[in-house]
Design a protein around this motif. Structure first.
Motif, PDB file in Angstrom:
ATOM      1  N   GLU A 192      51.882   0.847  20.206  1.00  0.00           N
ATOM      2  CA  GLU A 192      52.509   1.606  19.113  1.00  0.00           C
ATOM      3  C   GLU A 192      52.067   1.061  17.760  1.00  0.00           C
ATOM      4  O   GLU A 192      51.719   1.828  16.852  1.00  0.00           O
ATOM      5  N   ILE A 193      52.048  -0.253  17.615  1.00  0.00           N
ATOM      6  CA  ILE A 193      51.622  -0.884  16.352  1.00  0.00           C
ATOM      7  C   ILE A 193      50.143  -0.611  16.099  1.00  0.00           C
ATOM      8  O   ILE A 193      49.742  -0.254  14.989  1.00  0.00           O
ATOM      9  N   ALA A 194      49.317  -0.744  17.139  1.00  0.00           N
ATOM     10  CA  ALA A 194      47.872  -0.513  17.000  1.00  0.00           C
ATOM     11  C   ALA A 194      47.583   0.930  16.612  1.00  0.00           C
ATOM     12  O   ALA A 194      46.738   1.193  15.741  1.00  0.00           O
ATOM     13  N   ALA A 195      48.301   1.881  17.233  1.00  0.00           N
ATOM     14  CA  ALA A 195      48.080   3.291  16.905  1.00  0.00           C
ATOM     15  C   ALA A 195      48.558   3.600  15.482  1.00  0.00           C
ATOM     16  O   ALA A 195      47.884   4.310  14.732  1.00  0.00           O
TER      17      ALA A 195
ATOM     18  N   ILE B 249      41.146   1.923  19.852  1.00  0.00           N
ATOM     19  CA  ILE B 249      41.733   1.493  21.113  1.00  0.00           C
ATOM     20  C   ILE B 249      40.820   1.990  22.238  1.00  0.00           C
ATOM     21  O   ILE B 249      40.490   3.172  22.295  1.00  0.00           O
ATOM     22  N   LEU B 250      40.432   1.088  23.109  1.00  0.00           N
ATOM     23  CA  LEU B 250      39.610   1.450  24.262  1.00  0.00           C
ATOM     24  C   LEU B 250      40.443   1.280  25.511  1.00  0.00           C
ATOM     25  O   LEU B 250      40.991   0.207  25.756  1.00  0.00           O
ATOM     26  N   VAL B 251      40.572   2.372  26.289  1.00  0.00           N
ATOM     27  CA  VAL B 251      41.316   2.333  27.548  1.00  0.00           C
ATOM     28  C   VAL B 251      40.302   2.429  28.663  1.00  0.00           C
ATOM     29  O   VAL B 251      39.468   3.327  28.689  1.00  0.00           O
ATOM     30  N   SER B 252      40.360   1.504  29.593  1.00  0.00           N
ATOM     31  CA  SER B 252      39.383   1.463  30.678  1.00  0.00           C
ATOM     32  C   SER B 252      40.114   1.282  31.995  1.00  0.00           C
ATOM     33  O   SER B 252      41.118   0.590  32.066  1.00  0.00           O
ATOM     34  N   GLY B 253      39.587   1.912  33.038  1.00  0.00           N
ATOM     35  CA  GLY B 253      40.173   1.693  34.349  1.00  0.00           C
ATOM     36  C   GLY B 253      40.551   2.939  35.045  1.00  0.00           C
ATOM     37  O   GLY B 253      40.372   4.019  34.652  1.00  0.00           O
TER      38      GLY B 253
END
Length: 181
Positions: A168-171, A177-181
């Protein structure tokens, strides 16, 4: 004529035709059985056959077709074999082509793989021989009608409360933001 009718009008005409045939041929089918036949005919004519009902089911997140007799679905993270089948390989191929055309693509021996989106946003992947050694393969990944919130991920224990707060803070700070998996 059928192409000019609305879906409701078409199902009405198909239901009448099924009832007429049942009466004329003296076939012992009750009203519910006749309705199922009419719905299946409609789905074959203007939908995507047996898969239409699975697409309408909100509990289904993935549909996996491995040939005309093997259709799996994923519900609540669990893979289940269904009773849904196609008449034969030709029926499955017809549905695969109809899906491809609805996405503005074609699928055949010279172009045996399609990766596209359905009208509702679902991802579809179709693979034909010679790329598939088991015949026509269709994979459809449906997306939920409601957006998934961070609170939902925390509740399902897919994400910790601390990681949720961090995201939430990062957004809010507009960080990459990199989401992997």
């Amino acid at each position: 004529l059928a192409a000019s009718l609305s879906r409701d009008d078409l199902i009405g005409k198909i239901t009448e035709a099924v009832a007429d045939i049942v009466d004329k041929e003296k076939i012992p089918l009750n009203w519910n059985e006749q309705s199922v036949i009419a719905r299946d005919l409609l789905n074959d004519m203007v939908g995507i056959g047996p898969l239409e009902e699975l697409l309408e089911d909100d509990t289904v997140t993935d549909i996996l077709v491995n040939g005309p007799r093997t259709v799996f679905v994923e519900r609540s993270g669990r893979l289940e074999l269904t009773d849904f089948t196609f008449r034969d390989e030709a029926h499955l191929m017809s549905v695969a082509r109809r899906i491809a055309v609805s996405a503005g693509r074609r699928v055949d021996e010279s172009s045996p793989m399609v990766d596209a989106r359905l009208i509702d946003g679902s991802r579809v992947n179709i693979i034909l021989p010679p790329l598939s050694i088991h015949g026509v393969i269709i994979s459809i990944r449906k997306f939920p009608s409601e957006q998934i919130r961070l609170e939902d991920l925390v509740e399902k224990q897919s994400l910790s409360a601390q990681m949720s707060a961090f995201l939430e803070i990062a957004a809010a700070s507009r960080l990459n933001i990199l989401v992997s998996g």
